[in-house]
Design a protein around this motif. Structure first.
Motif, PDB file in Angstrom:
ATOM      1  N   LYS A   1       0.930  -0.812   0.336  1.00 13.82           N
ATOM      2  CA  LYS A   1      -0.078   0.528   0.136  1.00 13.82           C
ATOM      3  C   LYS A   1       0.999   1.458  -0.205  1.00 13.82           C
ATOM      4  O   LYS A   1       1.062   2.196  -1.225  1.00 13.82           O
ATOM      5  N   GLU A   2       2.039   1.763   0.753  1.00 20.10           N
ATOM      6  CA  GLU A   2       2.659   2.634   0.841  1.00 20.10           C
ATOM      7  C   GLU A   2       3.810   2.676  -0.941  1.00 20.10           C
ATOM      8  O   GLU A   2       3.974   3.919  -1.018  1.00 20.10           O
TER       9      GLU A   2
ATOM     10  N   SER B   1       0.534   4.146  -3.053  1.00 24.48           N
ATOM     11  CA  SER B   1       0.123   5.760  -2.539  1.00 24.48           C
ATOM     12  C   SER B   1       1.424   6.679  -2.468  1.00 24.48           C
ATOM     13  O   SER B   1       1.472   7.569  -3.182  1.00 24.48           O
TER      14      SER B   1
ATOM     15  N   GLN C   1      -4.937  14.380  -5.070  1.00 26.04           N
ATOM     16  CA  GLN C   1      -3.953  12.845  -3.992  1.00 26.04           C
ATOM     17  C   GLN C   1      -5.160  13.112  -3.104  1.00 26.04           C
ATOM     18  O   GLN C   1      -4.770  11.888  -2.774  1.00 26.04           O
TER      19      GLN C   1
ATOM     20  N   GLU D   1      -7.692  10.170  -1.778  1.00 25.76           N
ATOM     21  CA  GLU D   1      -6.939   9.762  -0.039  1.00 25.76           C
ATOM     22  C   GLU D   1      -9.133   9.791   1.086  1.00 25.76           C
ATOM     23  O   GLU D   1      -9.376   9.356   1.151  1.00 25.76           O
TER      24      GLU D   1
END
Length: 326
Positions: free
Chosen positions: A230-231, A234, A270, A274
């Motif tokens: 996920k990081e 992202s 972004q 989010e």
């Protein structure tokens, strides 16, 4: 006449007694021969000796019976000669049977058989030279002898009884020890069975815990892997948006409601994504986000046009992220 009748009766009684004693001697001789295990001429020898003893007894008592000694002697000699011939025939027939089996066996056994013949012959000579013992017919002496024999048998039986009782006592002690040993073995088996069951339960619990621990560790590893992925996503998304969808140079938007209120600072694409993702995951039953002045309209139109987001069917100022995971 009565005296003559009494003499005849006495003679008949004496003859019967002598016959009974002779038969008893023959039976004793045959039993002795069976115990010793002799074969061949041994029974004939014993029979010969018993006949000699009986004839000698008849000769010793012939004076009282007034019989003819010459007739008794001739009868004795003829019977002895007949038995002697039978004995010799038995000995030589025994030797012949042994020698006719196998030539090699006969070569080995012949000296032994000849030695046996010599031993039997010497034993016969000894029995011929020996004078037979005449047992007394006195009732008192016979009673004493019988009592001694019975006493000897009694002592032997008492000794045998003592030995049997001692053996039974020893067997009883052995049986008690065996029972005690069996009881101890049963207790040991029961203890081992209990230990086995407890160990089995502990092993099952340990295996269950290990399986649970392994599953938990596996889930943790997967979660860590997902967090790292996920990081990475992202970071890649942020870099892509920052490169291809930059904010306008003037990041402040005018307030449409009132010109007196200060301008609102626009947020990046972004941050909009989010917010939409966080709203969808935290409140999936209410995933809509309210559109305010900080949302740059071109970004909203792009998200709606390409199917990334959609408006509320009843409120145009609200939108949500499409449920791609469903």
């Amino acid at each position: 006449m009565s005296g003559a009748a009494n003499d005849c009766g006495a003679r008949e009684t004496e003859n019967e007694k002598r016959t009974a004693r002779g038969e008893q001697r023959e039976a004793d001789s045959e039993r002795q021969t069976a115990r010793s295990g002799q074969r061949g001429a041994a029974p004939q020898c014993c029979k010969f000796l018993s006949v000699v003893g009986r004839s000698t007894e008849n000769l010793s008592e012939s004076g009282s019976d007034k019989a003819d000694p010459a007739d008794n002697m001739e009868e004795l000699l003829s019977e002895c000669e007949t038995l002697w011939n039978q004995m010799q025939e038995g000995v030589y027939s025994d030797v012949t049977q042994h020698t006719s089996r196998d030539a090699s066996f006969c070569v080995i056994q012949l000296p032994l058989l000849m030695t046996r013949v010599k031993a039997l012959s010497s034993e016969i000579n000894q029995w011929q030279e020996r004078s037979p013992e005449i047992s007394s017919i006195n009732p008192d002496i016979l009673s004493v002898l019988g009592k001694e024999e019975f006493q000897k048998v009694k002592e032997d039986l008492e000794m045998l009884l003592f030995i049997v009782q001692a053996k039974n006592k020893q067997l009883e002690e052995d049986l008690k020890r065996e029972h005690q040993w069996e009881k101890e073995q049963k207790e040991i088996v029961n203890s081992l069975t209990g230990i086995k069951e407890e160990t089995k339960k502990q092993v099952e619990k340990t295996s269950t815990r290990s399986l649970q621990g392994a599953a938990f560790n596996e889930l943790q590893n997967k979660m860590q892997t997902l967090k790292e992925h996920k990081e990475k996503l992202s970071t890649a998304l942020a870099e892509f948006i920052e490169e291809h969808f930059p904010l306008p140079e003037n990041r402040k938007a005018r307030n449409k409601k009132s010109s007196k209120e200060p301008d609102v600072e626009l947020i990046s694409l972004q941050e909009i994504l989010e917010n939409l993702i966080s709203k969808l995951l935290t409140t999936p039953h209410e995933p809509y986000v309210t559109i305010n002045d900080s949302f740059w309209p071109p970004y909203i139109e792009m998200l709606l046009r390409y199917g990334i987001a959609r408006r509320h069917p009843e409120d145009a100022n609200r939108m949500r992220l499409e449920a791609f995971h469903m």
